[in-house]
Scaffold this active site. Structure first.
Site, PDB file in Angstrom:
ATOM      1  N   GLU A  40       0.725  -1.198  -0.046  1.00  0.00           N
ATOM      2  CA  GLU A  40       0.039  -0.289  -0.125  1.00  0.00           C
ATOM      3  C   GLU A  40       0.915   1.164  -0.051  1.00  0.00           C
ATOM      4  O   GLU A  40       1.905   1.240   0.634  1.00  0.00           O
ATOM      5  CB  GLU A  40      -0.849   0.103   1.245  1.00  0.00           C
ATOM      6  CG  GLU A  40      -1.824   0.962   1.660  1.00  0.00           C
ATOM      7  CD  GLU A  40      -2.699   0.965   2.850  1.00  0.00           C
ATOM      8  OE1 GLU A  40      -1.908  -0.041   3.534  1.00  0.00           O
ATOM      9  OE2 GLU A  40      -3.615   1.745   3.084  1.00  0.00           O
ATOM     10  N   LYS A 114      -9.819   1.809  -1.957  1.00  0.00           N
ATOM     11  CA  LYS A 114      -9.847   1.279  -0.557  1.00  0.00           C
ATOM     12  C   LYS A 114     -11.362   1.472   0.116  1.00  0.00           C
ATOM     13  O   LYS A 114     -11.595   2.781   0.387  1.00  0.00           O
ATOM     14  CB  LYS A 114      -8.764   1.574   0.443  1.00  0.00           C
ATOM     15  CG  LYS A 114      -8.689   1.009   1.972  1.00  0.00           C
ATOM     16  CD  LYS A 114      -7.536   1.309   2.484  1.00  0.00           C
ATOM     17  CE  LYS A 114      -7.189   0.614   3.854  1.00  0.00           C
ATOM     18  NZ  LYS A 114      -6.000   0.843   4.575  1.00  0.00           N
ATOM     19  N   CYS A 147      -4.911  -3.712   2.937  1.00  0.00           N
ATOM     20  CA  CYS A 147      -4.628  -3.565   4.305  1.00  0.00           C
ATOM     21  C   CYS A 147      -6.082  -3.917   4.915  1.00  0.00           C
ATOM     22  O   CYS A 147      -6.335  -4.927   5.283  1.00  0.00           O
ATOM     23  CB  CYS A 147      -4.113  -2.173   4.827  1.00  0.00           C
ATOM     24  SG  CYS A 147      -3.100  -2.301   6.074  1.00  0.00           S
TER      25      CYS A 147
END
Lengths: 273, 273
Positions: A40, A114, A147
């Site tokens: 990321e 995300k 993540c």
């Protein structure tokens, strides 16, 4: 049986040293591998001190010319034949996203923003608005998540329901539990998962952060095929066997066919929300 | 802060020795504990050779008089003040279920019928038809699931969405992965999970089975508070702090509030089914 050579790249970026971080990360990608996954926000570092600072680094990934990181990834994919997945800050109009891009050797791109933002990311980024898309690449179907998406079972499940056979999972993990959780995510969805994490520390805001490394490649049956330590950099490399639309966890348990949608609660009960 | 004393009971049943198996299991329950969880099919053993054999052991748990195992559990709960959860074969009309029952000290019962059947259980039992109910007990809310339900994230999530703060998970586990997976299930749902498993082997059909023990109590944050080994019997005991309707995984991440239902696929895409 299709087989793919996969690399999970683990880095120790220096905040703001974009060119150097890209050089280092791409330098870890083994020759001839089919798919490389980078962490990321791999080219910038994680801890932006303000939205304005993050905007200064963000790239427009929906434009024909995707900015310096996007251009370098496309060049690399074209030169090497390796499909690359990487996380970076994206700007679209006035909106800033914590995004991941999949770049094919032909230069075409897939984009994920995300969906589940962690902690102070909520002060910087807008939550993703593209759902959990999947992309044809490497002769199979690839999904992206980032993540903290790990803790929401709906993230990996949405990708698997969409047909992903491999999930690429660029990360900057702080909590210690994700690596074990991704074994369960692999098994419950029968998808391979490549988690690429960073190492090192950042303390640009007075809140020190320590990243947990342990990048890994997990098979669709939950076998950890390759992993990095918590404090080194480089590539974890494995050969993945790719199965297509096979959800037989045992000879009598098809994990899709055994689902009982009529028995499930889909959302918290009103008095639980 | 409410605290409850919990016991996960791990046994080595002898097939068909119902009275002795009940004696042994209840003998392991520590005095004064609030909630004791016994394994799946704890009083009979697991490997029935036929549906007819299983029917011979099954009890009608919806009747006022719930059969010998149900009666013993009710007697024990009443005598000790301990709420007991246990797995047993249930018959209702002509239908056989792999069920779990929650028995309160006042004799009232909650019932769950295993939704996701494992392997050859499909030749014996009907799949559960009650969904994932939750029950008021021990001053909190308790949900039940059984063994292989673990691999379907919808099972624990349905219970948590229904308000469960503790999931009781009677099991006869053969595969080695569930105990680790339940750490993830605890974290993603912020519920405590009590997995009670058996040990030993059975080989009544020519297919030898070895059960994996390692019964455990996991907190809502994924801490393994107590566990048994893979080959001993007795109780794993822990004190659980009970939180009500608190899903703050970090100060800025409410796991219910952070969900993005509009972004999720709920079922496999038509071409994936």
């Amino acid at each position: 049986m299709k087989k793919l050579q996969i690399a999970a790249i683990q880095t120790h970026p220096e905040f703001g040293a974009v060119d150097r971080n890209i050089d280092t990360a791409l330098g870890f990608v083994p020759q001839g591998c089919d798919l490389a996954v980078l962490p990321e926000l791999f080219s910038t570092g994680y801890q932006f001190t303000s939205r304005a600072e993050a905007l200064g680094f963000a790239e427009n990934l929906t434009a024909d010319q995707p900015g310096p990181t996007g251009a370098r990834l496309a060049q690399f994919a074209g030169d090497t034949g390796t499909t690359v997945v990487a996380g970076l800050a994206e700007v679209c109009g006035d909106t800033l996203y914590n995004s991941a891009v999949l770049v094919r050797p032909d230069g075409s791109r897939g984009l994920y923003r995300k969906v589940h933002l962690y902690y102070d990311e909520k002060s910087l980024f807008a939550p993703g608005d593209l759902g959990f898309p999947v992309f044809a690449a490497c002769g199979t179907t690839i999904g992206l998540m980032i993540c903290f998406d790990w803790i929401f079972p709906e993230a990996a499940r949405s990708l698997a329901f969409g047909g992903a056979e491999i999930i690429c999972h660029p990360s900057n993990l702080l909590l210690p539990w994700c690596q074990a959780a991704m074994v369960t995510r692999s098994q419950e969805n029968m998808v391979a998962i490549v988690t690429s994490n960073r190492i090192g520390t950042e303390n640009r805001t007075g809140t020190p952060l320590a990243f947990s490394g342990r990048s890994q490649i997990v098979s669709r049956m939950g076998d950890r095929l390759a992993a990095k330590a918590k404090d080194d950099t480089g590539a974890a490399v494995a050969t993945l066997e790719i199965f297509e639309k096979d959800k037989l966890f045992t000879p009598r348990n098809d994990l899709w066919g055994d689902r009982r949608p009529d028995m499930y609660r889909r959302d918290p009960a009103p008095d639980q929300a």
